[in-house]
Design a protein around this motif. Structure first.
Motif, PDB file in Angstrom:
ATOM      1  N   GLY A 111       0.790  -1.220   0.000  1.00  0.00           N
ATOM      2  CA  GLY A 111       0.000   0.000   0.000  1.00  0.00           C
ATOM      3  C   GLY A 111       0.821   1.269   0.000  1.00  0.00           C
ATOM      4  O   GLY A 111       0.315   2.341  -0.354  1.00  0.00           O
ATOM      5  N   LEU A 112       2.109   1.181   0.389  1.00  0.00           N
ATOM      6  CA  LEU A 112       2.953   2.375   0.388  1.00  0.00           C
ATOM      7  C   LEU A 112       3.158   2.905  -1.026  1.00  0.00           C
ATOM      8  O   LEU A 112       3.382   4.098  -1.220  1.00  0.00           O
ATOM      9  CB  LEU A 112       4.299   2.064   1.044  1.00  0.00           C
ATOM     10  CG  LEU A 112       5.226   3.248   1.312  1.00  0.00           C
ATOM     11  CD1 LEU A 112       4.544   4.285   2.206  1.00  0.00           C
ATOM     12  CD2 LEU A 112       6.525   2.772   1.958  1.00  0.00           C
ATOM     13  N   PHE A 113       3.066   2.021  -2.013  1.00  0.00           N
ATOM     14  CA  PHE A 113       3.224   2.467  -3.394  1.00  0.00           C
ATOM     15  C   PHE A 113       2.070   3.374  -3.823  1.00  0.00           C
ATOM     16  O   PHE A 113       2.193   4.084  -4.826  1.00  0.00           O
ATOM     17  CB  PHE A 113       3.316   1.265  -4.332  1.00  0.00           C
ATOM     18  CG  PHE A 113       4.702   0.696  -4.428  1.00  0.00           C
ATOM     19  CD1 PHE A 113       5.670   1.313  -5.213  1.00  0.00           C
ATOM     20  CD2 PHE A 113       5.053  -0.438  -3.730  1.00  0.00           C
ATOM     21  CE1 PHE A 113       6.944   0.800  -5.298  1.00  0.00           C
ATOM     22  CE2 PHE A 113       6.327  -0.966  -3.811  1.00  0.00           C
ATOM     23  CZ  PHE A 113       7.286  -0.349  -4.596  1.00  0.00           C
ATOM     24  N   LEU A 114       0.967   3.361  -3.092  1.00  0.00           N
ATOM     25  CA  LEU A 114      -0.123   4.272  -3.432  1.00  0.00           C
ATOM     26  C   LEU A 114       0.294   5.723  -3.196  1.00  0.00           C
ATOM     27  O   LEU A 114      -0.190   6.626  -3.883  1.00  0.00           O
ATOM     28  CB  LEU A 114      -1.373   3.939  -2.607  1.00  0.00           C
ATOM     29  CG  LEU A 114      -2.628   4.734  -2.965  1.00  0.00           C
ATOM     30  CD1 LEU A 114      -3.016   4.521  -4.418  1.00  0.00           C
ATOM     31  CD2 LEU A 114      -3.797   4.351  -2.052  1.00  0.00           C
ATOM     32  N   VAL A 115       1.194   5.952  -2.237  1.00  0.00           N
ATOM     33  CA  VAL A 115       1.709   7.309  -2.007  1.00  0.00           C
ATOM     34  C   VAL A 115       2.460   7.780  -3.243  1.00  0.00           C
ATOM     35  O   VAL A 115       2.252   8.896  -3.740  1.00  0.00           O
ATOM     36  CB  VAL A 115       2.625   7.343  -0.771  1.00  0.00           C
ATOM     37  CG1 VAL A 115       3.216   8.742  -0.588  1.00  0.00           C
ATOM     38  CG2 VAL A 115       1.864   6.921   0.474  1.00  0.00           C
ATOM     39  N   PHE A 116       3.338   6.923  -3.763  1.00  0.00           N
ATOM     40  CA  PHE A 116       4.127   7.295  -4.934  1.00  0.00           C
ATOM     41  C   PHE A 116       3.223   7.489  -6.150  1.00  0.00           C
ATOM     42  O   PHE A 116       3.413   8.422  -6.940  1.00  0.00           O
ATOM     43  CB  PHE A 116       5.170   6.216  -5.230  1.00  0.00           C
ATOM     44  CG  PHE A 116       5.934   5.755  -4.024  1.00  0.00           C
ATOM     45  CD1 PHE A 116       6.256   6.640  -3.006  1.00  0.00           C
ATOM     46  CD2 PHE A 116       6.318   4.436  -3.872  1.00  0.00           C
ATOM     47  CE1 PHE A 116       6.957   6.234  -1.884  1.00  0.00           C
ATOM     48  CE2 PHE A 116       7.020   4.012  -2.760  1.00  0.00           C
ATOM     49  CZ  PHE A 116       7.337   4.902  -1.761  1.00  0.00           C
ATOM     50  N   THR A 117       2.232   6.606  -6.286  1.00  0.00           N
ATOM     51  CA  THR A 117       1.309   6.704  -7.409  1.00  0.00           C
ATOM     52  C   THR A 117       0.476   7.980  -7.330  1.00  0.00           C
ATOM     53  O   THR A 117       0.272   8.670  -8.339  1.00  0.00           O
ATOM     54  CB  THR A 117       0.382   5.479  -7.431  1.00  0.00           C
ATOM     55  OG1 THR A 117       1.164   4.285  -7.536  1.00  0.00           O
ATOM     56  CG2 THR A 117      -0.595   5.549  -8.593  1.00  0.00           C
ATOM     57  N   ALA A 118      -0.021   8.307  -6.131  1.00  0.00           N
ATOM     58  CA  ALA A 118      -0.855   9.499  -5.966  1.00  0.00           C
ATOM     59  C   ALA A 118      -0.065  10.770  -6.285  1.00  0.00           C
ATOM     60  O   ALA A 118      -0.589  11.698  -6.912  1.00  0.00           O
ATOM     61  CB  ALA A 118      -1.404   9.556  -4.539  1.00  0.00           C
ATOM     62  N   LEU A 119       1.193  10.821  -5.876  1.00  0.00           N
ATOM     63  CA  LEU A 119       2.021  11.987  -6.195  1.00  0.00           C
ATOM     64  C   LEU A 119       2.240  12.090  -7.701  1.00  0.00           C
ATOM     65  O   LEU A 119       2.206  13.192  -8.273  1.00  0.00           O
ATOM     66  CB  LEU A 119       3.361  11.895  -5.467  1.00  0.00           C
ATOM     67  CG  LEU A 119       3.312  12.053  -3.941  1.00  0.00           C
ATOM     68  CD1 LEU A 119       4.679  11.794  -3.331  1.00  0.00           C
ATOM     69  CD2 LEU A 119       2.816  13.446  -3.547  1.00  0.00           C
ATOM     70  N   LEU A 182      -0.529  11.845   2.792  1.00  0.00           N
ATOM     71  CA  LEU A 182      -1.175  11.252   3.964  1.00  0.00           C
ATOM     72  C   LEU A 182      -2.470  10.545   3.589  1.00  0.00           C
ATOM     73  O   LEU A 182      -2.784   9.470   4.122  1.00  0.00           O
ATOM     74  CB  LEU A 182      -1.439  12.328   5.013  1.00  0.00           C
ATOM     75  CG  LEU A 182      -0.192  12.905   5.703  1.00  0.00           C
ATOM     76  CD1 LEU A 182      -0.579  14.057   6.628  1.00  0.00           C
ATOM     77  CD2 LEU A 182       0.539  11.823   6.480  1.00  0.00           C
ATOM     78  N   SER A 183      -3.227  11.131   2.672  1.00  0.00           N
ATOM     79  CA  SER A 183      -4.445  10.476   2.213  1.00  0.00           C
ATOM     80  C   SER A 183      -4.115   9.151   1.535  1.00  0.00           C
ATOM     81  O   SER A 183      -4.774   8.122   1.772  1.00  0.00           O
ATOM     82  CB  SER A 183      -5.204  11.394   1.248  1.00  0.00           C
ATOM     83  OG  SER A 183      -6.326  10.746   0.697  1.00  0.00           O
ATOM     84  N   ALA A 184      -3.086   9.155   0.694  1.00  0.00           N
ATOM     85  CA  ALA A 184      -2.689   7.927  -0.002  1.00  0.00           C
ATOM     86  C   ALA A 184      -2.177   6.876   0.973  1.00  0.00           C
ATOM     87  O   ALA A 184      -2.469   5.681   0.825  1.00  0.00           O
ATOM     88  CB  ALA A 184      -1.622   8.253  -1.044  1.00  0.00           C
ATOM     89  N   LEU A 185      -1.412   7.299   1.972  1.00  0.00           N
ATOM     90  CA  LEU A 185      -0.890   6.348   2.960  1.00  0.00           C
ATOM     91  C   LEU A 185      -2.031   5.718   3.753  1.00  0.00           C
ATOM     92  O   LEU A 185      -2.025   4.503   4.012  1.00  0.00           O
ATOM     93  CB  LEU A 185       0.088   7.058   3.896  1.00  0.00           C
ATOM     94  CG  LEU A 185       0.724   6.189   4.988  1.00  0.00           C
ATOM     95  CD1 LEU A 185       1.530   5.055   4.357  1.00  0.00           C
ATOM     96  CD2 LEU A 185       1.610   7.043   5.891  1.00  0.00           C
ATOM     97  N   THR A 186      -3.012   6.518   4.128  1.00  0.00           N
ATOM     98  CA  THR A 186      -4.159   5.998   4.880  1.00  0.00           C
ATOM     99  C   THR A 186      -4.956   4.998   4.059  1.00  0.00           C
ATOM    100  O   THR A 186      -5.287   3.904   4.515  1.00  0.00           O
ATOM    101  CB  THR A 186      -5.064   7.157   5.326  1.00  0.00           C
ATOM    102  OG1 THR A 186      -4.309   8.077   6.115  1.00  0.00           O
ATOM    103  CG2 THR A 186      -6.239   6.634   6.138  1.00  0.00           C
ATOM    104  N   VAL A 187      -5.259   5.375   2.811  1.00  0.00           N
ATOM    105  CA  VAL A 187      -6.022   4.480   1.938  1.00  0.00           C
ATOM    106  C   VAL A 187      -5.222   3.221   1.618  1.00  0.00           C
ATOM    107  O   VAL A 187      -5.759   2.103   1.611  1.00  0.00           O
ATOM    108  CB  VAL A 187      -6.421   5.213   0.641  1.00  0.00           C
ATOM    109  CG1 VAL A 187      -7.117   4.263  -0.329  1.00  0.00           C
ATOM    110  CG2 VAL A 187      -7.319   6.388   0.965  1.00  0.00           C
ATOM    111  N   GLY A 188      -3.927   3.380   1.381  1.00  0.00           N
ATOM    112  CA  GLY A 188      -3.083   2.229   1.090  1.00  0.00           C
ATOM    113  C   GLY A 188      -3.024   1.256   2.248  1.00  0.00           C
ATOM    114  O   GLY A 188      -3.032   0.029   2.048  1.00  0.00           O
ATOM    115  N   ALA A 189      -2.980   1.787   3.484  1.00  0.00           N
ATOM    116  CA  ALA A 189      -2.946   0.921   4.661  1.00  0.00           C
ATOM    117  C   ALA A 189      -4.274   0.198   4.864  1.00  0.00           C
ATOM    118  O   ALA A 189      -4.306  -0.933   5.364  1.00  0.00           O
ATOM    119  CB  ALA A 189      -2.598   1.745   5.894  1.00  0.00           C
TER     120      ALA A 189
END
Length: 322
Positions: A111-119, A182-189
């Motif tokens: 799910g951490l990759f969602l942070v990179f994807t969202a950016l 932070l939104s991406a990290l929360t959703v990814g988790a």
């Protein structure tokens, strides 16, 4: 009560009754006035605090942050629906190509990759558009509302007011980027597993180091927008219409990114402020590839210096009548 009536409260002094600067009241007998340098710093920080509170209390600012926070949610839900229950199902779970940003194929595995994807998703359009709206309205919005003249009555002066406006826009850049992360990290988790992750180079790093790199990516993305912020501030000094300044800034952003995709302009493209935006992905290499990152930050600094100076030259000589 109008903002013109409360402008003094924004800057820590009572607002003027007219457009002429009033002399400050004499200090009470037996008291010692603060030294000029201390008063200057007090005015500067008071003005910056006032600008930050005014900007982040506006419904428009909150709406922009809400839209930015919603983008990772939509991306995460779309990937979850497409891949089903299995972490490697569908196109998004493979390690190879596929549509979308380079990181999207790894989201279902970590799910951490969602942070990179969202950016990567928000940087080309959503984040610059939000910065363009805030920066374009910074000076022109005050002139359109009729409060710019009252702000200039305060002892802070034009240069400090411009610096406070730019610092406010830069603060919004950082806050907006962190909201996306932070939104991406929360959703990814919530939707995907977390753990060790594989870099672009194929090496494995721990989850803690991955979080650090995600934070560095967010900071680099925020720094990638300082050129846009300076450009928007300069456009804002050219007009008294906030809507016109915002539309012009966003229009320039779109135009530059279209030009950046035309092969015949390859000789000019390295000088476009958006050309190296996605270089933040190099932070996920092992070792980190710094070349494009340095080019990006250097180019943003150059744009900030050029358009910041142009904004200062225009604003300090502008005949303010509103």
């Amino acid at each position: 009560m109008s903002r013109a009536d409360t402008v003094g409260d924004r800057n820590g002094v009572p607002g003027p009754a007219n457009s002429h600067e009033q002399a400050p009241a004499p200090a009470p007998t037996g008291t010692r006035a603060a030294p000029p340098s201390k008063r200057n710093w007090t005015w500067t920080f008071g003005l910056l605090r006032s600008e930050l509170l005014t900007t982040f209390r506006r419904w428009r600012t909150l709406a922009l942050l809400g839209v930015l926070a919603a983008v990772p949610v939509l991306v995460g839900i779309a990937v979850k629906i497409e891949t089903g229950d299995g972490p490697s199902g569908g196109r998004g779970g493979g390690g190879g190509g596929g549509d979308g940003p380079a990181f999207i194929s790894q989201v279902t595995n970590n799910g951490l990759f969602l942070v990179f994807t969202a950016l990567a998703v928000t940087l080309p359009f959503f984040l610059p558009m939000a910065i363009g709206v805030i920066a374009g309205d910074s000076i022109a919005g005050e002139a359109n509302a009729g409060t710019l003249r009252y702000l200039l009555v305060a002892p802070a002066g034009r240069t400090r007011l411009l610096l406070a406006k730019y610092a406010t826009v830069m603060t919004f850049c950082l806050v907006a980027t962190l909201v996306v992360a932070l939104s991406a990290l929360t959703v990814g988790a919530l939707l995907f597993p977390l753990g060790d992750l594989t870099t672009i180079s194929g090496t494995r790093i721990g989850f803690g180091e991955g979080l650090v790199r995600a934070l560095l990516m967010a900071l680099v993305v925020a720094a990638s927008l300082i050129g846009v912020a300076a450009l928007g501030l300069f456009v804002s000094t050219l007009t008294s219409s906030g809507i016109a300044a915002m539309a012009t800034t966003v229009g320039l952003l779109i135009t530059v990114q279209i030009l950046d995709q035309i092969p015949q302009l390859h000789a000019l493209q390295p000088y476009f402020f958006s050309h190296h935006w996605l270089s933040f992905a190099d932070l996920m290499r092992e070792p980190v590839y710094w070349d494009d990152l340095e080019k990006n930050l250097g180019l943003q600094t150059l744009y900030a210096a050029v358009f910041g100076s142009a904004a200062w030259a225009r604003f300090t000589t502008k005949d303010v009548t509103a």
